[in-house]
Design a protein around this motif. Structure first.
Motif, mmCIF file in Angstrom:
data_model
loop_
_atom_site.group_PDB
_atom_site.id
_atom_site.type_symbol
_atom_site.label_atom_id
_atom_site.label_comp_id
_atom_site.label_asym_id
_atom_site.label_seq_id
_atom_site.Cartn_x
_atom_site.Cartn_y
_atom_site.Cartn_z
ATOM 1 N N ILE A 105 0.867 -1.180 0.000
ATOM 2 C CA ILE A 105 0.000 0.000 0.000
ATOM 3 C C ILE A 105 0.906 1.233 0.000
ATOM 4 C CG2 ILE A 105 -1.742 1.294 1.309
ATOM 5 C CD1 ILE A 105 -2.671 -1.388 2.473
ATOM 6 N N PRO A 106 0.581 2.256 -0.780
ATOM 7 C CA PRO A 106 1.443 3.446 -0.828
ATOM 8 C C PRO A 106 1.775 3.997 0.554
ATOM 9 C CG PRO A 106 -0.206 3.575 -2.544
ATOM 10 C CD PRO A 106 -0.546 2.364 -1.723
ATOM 11 N N TYR A 107 3.019 4.375 0.735
ATOM 12 C CA TYR A 107 3.531 4.856 2.017
ATOM 13 C C TYR A 107 2.715 6.025 2.549
ATOM 14 C CZ TYR A 107 6.844 6.978 5.297
ATOM 15 O OH TYR A 107 7.432 7.536 6.408
ATOM 16 N N LYS A 108 2.434 7.009 1.695
ATOM 17 C CA LYS A 108 1.716 8.210 2.123
ATOM 18 C C LYS A 108 0.305 7.891 2.595
ATOM 19 C CE LYS A 108 4.813 11.402 1.482
ATOM 20 N NZ LYS A 108 5.315 12.225 2.621
ATOM 21 N N TRP A 109 -0.305 6.881 2.017
ATOM 22 C CA TRP A 109 -1.651 6.491 2.451
ATOM 23 C C TRP A 109 -1.600 5.936 3.873
ATOM 24 C CZ3 TRP A 109 -4.264 3.516 -2.232
ATOM 25 C CH2 TRP A 109 -4.244 4.348 -3.362
ATOM 26 N N ILE A 110 -0.658 5.045 4.102
ATOM 27 C CA ILE A 110 -0.540 4.435 5.431
ATOM 28 C C ILE A 110 -0.188 5.484 6.473
ATOM 29 C CG2 ILE A 110 0.665 2.693 6.805
ATOM 30 C CD1 ILE A 110 1.194 1.149 4.240
ATOM 31 N N GLN A 111 0.632 6.437 6.091
ATOM 32 C CA GLN A 111 1.047 7.484 7.027
ATOM 33 C C GLN A 111 -0.145 8.275 7.541
ATOM 34 O OE1 GLN A 111 3.603 10.786 5.617
ATOM 35 N NE2 GLN A 111 5.070 10.087 7.166
ATOM 36 N N LYS A 112 -1.125 8.503 6.683
ATOM 37 C CA LYS A 112 -2.323 9.208 7.117
ATOM 38 C C LYS A 112 -3.047 8.433 8.214
ATOM 39 C CE LYS A 112 -2.044 12.591 4.056
ATOM 40 N NZ LYS A 112 -0.835 12.164 3.346
ATOM 41 N N VAL A 113 -3.054 7.114 8.090
ATOM 42 C CA VAL A 113 -3.706 6.259 9.090
ATOM 43 C C VAL A 113 -2.875 6.218 10.371
ATOM 44 C CG1 VAL A 113 -4.483 3.908 9.595
ATOM 45 C CG2 VAL A 113 -4.812 4.870 7.304
ATOM 46 N N GLN A 114 -1.567 6.246 10.224
ATOM 47 C CA GLN A 114 -0.678 6.099 11.380
ATOM 48 C C GLN A 114 -0.806 7.249 12.373
ATOM 49 O OE1 GLN A 114 0.655 3.320 11.716
ATOM 50 N NE2 GLN A 114 2.140 3.557 13.375
ATOM 51 N N LEU A 115 -1.335 8.377 11.951
ATOM 52 C CA LEU A 115 -1.521 9.482 12.883
ATOM 53 C C LEU A 115 -2.506 9.098 13.989
ATOM 54 C CD1 LEU A 115 -0.763 12.397 13.545
ATOM 55 C CD2 LEU A 115 -2.738 13.149 12.203
ATOM 56 N N TYR A 116 -3.502 8.264 13.665
ATOM 57 C CA TYR A 116 -4.421 7.778 14.692
ATOM 58 C C TYR A 116 -3.652 6.994 15.757
ATOM 59 C CZ TYR A 116 -8.078 8.846 11.277
ATOM 60 O OH TYR A 116 -8.896 9.482 10.382
ATOM 61 N N VAL A 117 -2.704 6.187 15.303
ATOM 62 C CA VAL A 117 -1.888 5.389 16.220
ATOM 63 C C VAL A 117 -1.118 6.302 17.163
ATOM 64 C CG1 VAL A 117 0.026 3.753 16.390
ATOM 65 C CG2 VAL A 117 -1.688 3.506 14.568
ATOM 66 N N MET A 118 -0.549 7.378 16.610
ATOM 67 C CA MET A 118 0.229 8.297 17.430
ATOM 68 C C MET A 118 -0.643 8.941 18.513
ATOM 69 S SD MET A 118 2.950 7.630 15.975
ATOM 70 C CE MET A 118 3.917 8.557 17.166
ATOM 71 N N VAL A 119 -1.882 9.254 18.174
ATOM 72 C CA VAL A 119 -2.789 9.860 19.151
ATOM 73 C C VAL A 119 -3.135 8.861 20.252
ATOM 74 C CG1 VAL A 119 -5.089 10.836 19.511
ATOM 75 C CG2 VAL A 119 -3.722 11.545 17.539
ATOM 76 N N PHE A 120 -3.376 7.612 19.889
ATOM 77 C CA PHE A 120 -3.669 6.584 20.897
ATOM 78 C C PHE A 120 -2.486 6.408 21.846
ATOM 79 C CE2 PHE A 120 -6.597 4.472 17.584
ATOM 80 C CZ PHE A 120 -7.650 5.259 17.999
ATOM 81 N N LEU A 121 -1.279 6.370 21.288
ATOM 82 C CA LEU A 121 -0.083 6.241 22.120
ATOM 83 C C LEU A 121 0.070 7.450 23.038
ATOM 84 C CD1 LEU A 121 2.464 4.887 19.470
ATOM 85 C CD2 LEU A 121 1.448 3.607 21.366
ATOM 86 N N LEU A 122 -0.196 8.628 22.497
ATOM 87 C CA LEU A 122 -0.081 9.857 23.285
ATOM 88 C C LEU A 122 -1.072 9.859 24.446
ATOM 89 C CD1 LEU A 122 1.047 12.736 23.655
ATOM 90 C CD2 LEU A 122 -0.723 13.531 22.061
ATOM 91 N N ILE A 123 -2.308 9.485 24.165
ATOM 92 C CA ILE A 123 -3.334 9.460 25.213
ATOM 93 C C ILE A 123 -2.961 8.456 26.298
ATOM 94 C CG2 ILE A 123 -5.730 8.850 25.722
ATOM 95 C CD1 ILE A 123 -6.468 9.959 22.956
ATOM 96 N N GLU A 124 -2.534 7.265 25.889
ATOM 97 C CA GLU A 124 -2.187 6.227 26.860
ATOM 98 C C GLU A 124 -1.016 6.666 27.730
ATOM 99 O OE1 GLU A 124 -2.245 1.714 26.163
ATOM 100 O OE2 GLU A 124 -0.108 2.208 26.003
ATOM 101 N N LYS A 125 0.021 7.218 27.117
ATOM 102 C CA LYS A 125 1.194 7.654 27.872
ATOM 103 C C LYS A 125 0.861 8.825 28.798
ATOM 104 C CE LYS A 125 4.899 6.046 24.846
ATOM 105 N NZ LYS A 125 5.461 5.177 25.918
#
Length: 225
Positions: A105-125
């Motif tokens: 899957i194109p890198y830039k597409w996945i990167q858009k999704v990965q921002l959700y992951v960063m927010v989840f990690l931020l909230i948990e930490k």
């Protein structure tokens, strides 16, 4: 086609979001990704300022070496900021690239999704730190994982640190990544996609478990000596 990026709205409408990523320009995404990065840096700085992970430096102050103590705290702050940048870049750029290699899957597409992951990690930490701050001490294992429970029956540090990587944020990460990335995969490939995502986090947990039990500080001290 222009799509106005709204974090929670986009999260709840994965089909619309993935179509917008594939077909057009996402407005407002860069601003929000930069905001998440700044919040990550603020969290790492605040944790360091509070003293999280600097317990060993207290002996310098207690032994009447204030200059050495403050120098060590300054260097520790620089290290915390550097580690925060590395942590953010690995999860935002590195994991994205690994998923790109695994799925095509194109890198830039996945990167858009990965921002959700960063927010989840931020909230948990942030929640984890808030609890530590409230009780006045830290622990090696996150109460968002099963490691504290597993510690009652398992005494192998490697296994416990590996289990500690599977937290609530990890579960949400797998769900979100599969939900969004599966929109770009054929129906017949979706089971394989889920296996790849889970497998990636299992390998990462094993690696972190191995690194966590290595005497890195002792090796560093020997090397500098």
């Amino acid at each position: 086609m222009f799509y106005q990026y709204k974090f929670w709205h986009s999260l709840m409408h994965p089909t619309n979001f993935t179509q917008a990523v594939e077909q057009g320009e996402i407005r407002g995404y860069k601003k929000r990704s930069f905001t998440v990065f700044l919040l990550f840096m603020m969290l790492f700085v605040i944790r360091e300022y509070w003293g999280m992970g600097t317990e060993s430096l207290t002996t310098l102050f207690a032994s009447n070496h204030p200059n050495e103590y403050y120098t060590a705290r300054l260097l520790s702050m620089v290290g915390a900021i550097a580690w925060g940048i590395i942590y953010y870049c690995f999860h935002y750029y590195g994991v994205t690239y690994l998923l790109h290699l695994l799925t095509d899957i194109p890198y830039k597409w996945i990167q858009k999704v990965q921002l959700y992951v960063m927010v989840f990690l931020l909230i948990e930490k942030t929640i984890l730190f808030a609890v530590f701050y409230a009780v006045g001490y830290t622990t090696n294992f996150s109460f968002f994982s099963l490691a504290p429970i597993a510690q009652q029956v398992i005494d192998t540090d490697f296994v416990l640190f590996a289990i500690n990587q599977f937290t609530v944020a990890t579960v949400l990460t797998i769900i979100v990544q599969y939900t969004f990335l599966s929109k770009w995969e054929e129906l017949s490939e979706r089971k394989a996609l889920l296996a790849k995502i889970i497998g990636l986090y299992v390998l990462m947990a094993i690696f972190i478990g191995m690194v966590s039990v290595l005497p890195l500080q002792e090796w560093l001290a020997r090397g500098l000596g």
